[in-house]
Design a protein around this motif. Structure first.
Motif, PDB file in Angstrom:
ATOM      1  N   THR A   1       2.833  -7.546  -9.219  1.00  0.00           N
ATOM      2  CA  THR A   1       1.432  -7.759  -8.833  1.00  0.00           C
ATOM      3  C   THR A   1       1.264  -7.661  -7.325  1.00  0.00           C
ATOM      4  N   ILE A   2       2.135  -8.297  -6.572  1.00  0.00           N
ATOM      5  CA  ILE A   2       2.037  -8.264  -5.113  1.00  0.00           C
ATOM      6  C   ILE A   2       2.262  -6.852  -4.590  1.00  0.00           C
ATOM      7  N   SER A   3       3.203  -6.141  -5.132  1.00  0.00           N
ATOM      8  CA  SER A   3       3.442  -4.777  -4.654  1.00  0.00           C
ATOM      9  C   SER A   3       2.272  -3.853  -4.978  1.00  0.00           C
ATOM     10  N   LEU A   4       1.610  -4.055  -6.111  1.00  0.00           N
ATOM     11  CA  LEU A   4       0.434  -3.235  -6.441  1.00  0.00           C
ATOM     12  C   LEU A   4      -0.758  -3.585  -5.563  1.00  0.00           C
ATOM     13  N   MET A   5      -0.892  -4.868  -5.215  1.00  0.00           N
ATOM     14  CA  MET A   5      -2.017  -5.282  -4.373  1.00  0.00           C
ATOM     15  C   MET A   5      -1.862  -4.788  -2.945  1.00  0.00           C
ATOM     16  N   ASN A   6      -0.650  -4.499  -2.513  1.00  0.00           N
ATOM     17  CA  ASN A   6      -0.422  -4.027  -1.151  1.00  0.00           C
ATOM     18  C   ASN A   6      -0.644  -2.531  -0.999  1.00  0.00           C
ATOM     19  N   GLN A   7      -0.951  -1.846  -2.066  1.00  0.00           N
ATOM     20  CA  GLN A   7      -1.236  -0.423  -1.976  1.00  0.00           C
ATOM     21  C   GLN A   7      -2.605  -0.237  -1.333  1.00  0.00           C
ATOM     22  N   VAL A   8      -2.664   0.499  -0.242  1.00  0.00           N
ATOM     23  CA  VAL A   8      -3.913   0.699   0.475  1.00  0.00           C
ATOM     24  C   VAL A   8      -4.662   1.864  -0.170  1.00  0.00           C
ATOM     25  N   PRO A   9      -5.915   1.636  -0.580  1.00  0.00           N
ATOM     26  CA  PRO A   9      -6.676   2.742  -1.171  1.00  0.00           C
ATOM     27  C   PRO A   9      -7.102   3.740  -0.091  1.00  0.00           C
ATOM     28  N   GLU A  10      -7.330   4.958  -0.502  1.00  0.00           N
ATOM     29  CA  GLU A  10      -7.790   5.989   0.421  1.00  0.00           C
ATOM     30  C   GLU A  10      -9.224   5.703   0.840  1.00  0.00           C
TER      31      GLU A  10
END
Length: 124
Positions: A27-36
């Motif tokens: 969950t934390i790794s997915l939340m750290n993905q910056v959207p374009e």
């Protein structure tokens, strides 16, 4: 003598512990993905060119745009920001954006963050 019930309980506890550790990590790794950056959607109406060479654009709806991100091109050449007039620091619903020294028949494009959001031809 081994109790067969103990090994199944231990395996269930280890499985639950593994899930409780992995779910927050994923969950934390997915939340750290910056959207374009998304391209703004704006409805712009161009007014008629007046006798003094001013061309006005009206924000009729959609996203707001920061003044610093607005670039206007005349016949493919970027217009100096000193010739762009905007009352506020944002081009938002109901605002008017003005450009000076325009001529009849000029192709005008409004660009923000490398995407063209409006193109038109100046007419009296």
């Amino acid at each position: 003598m081994k109790d067969p019930g103990v090994s199944s309980v231990v395996s269930e506890v280890l499985l639950i512990a593994l899930v409780l550790i992995l779910v927050p990590i994923v969950t934390i790794s997915l939340m750290n993905q910056v959207p374009e950056d998304r391209i703004p959607t704006v409805t712009i109406q161009m007014g008629p060119l007046n006798d003094t060479g001013y061309l006005f654009f009206y924000h009729k709806g959609g996203d707001w745009i920061k003044k610093e991100n607005v670039q206007i091109f005349r016949n493919g050449y970027k217009i100096d920001s000193a010739r762009i007039f905007l009352k506020n620091q944002t081009f938002d619903l109901g605002d008017t954006l003005g450009v000076s020294d325009m001529s009849d028949g000029d192709k005008v494009s409004i660009v923000t963050k490398n995407s063209v959001i409006f193109t038109g031809i100046a007419k009296k």
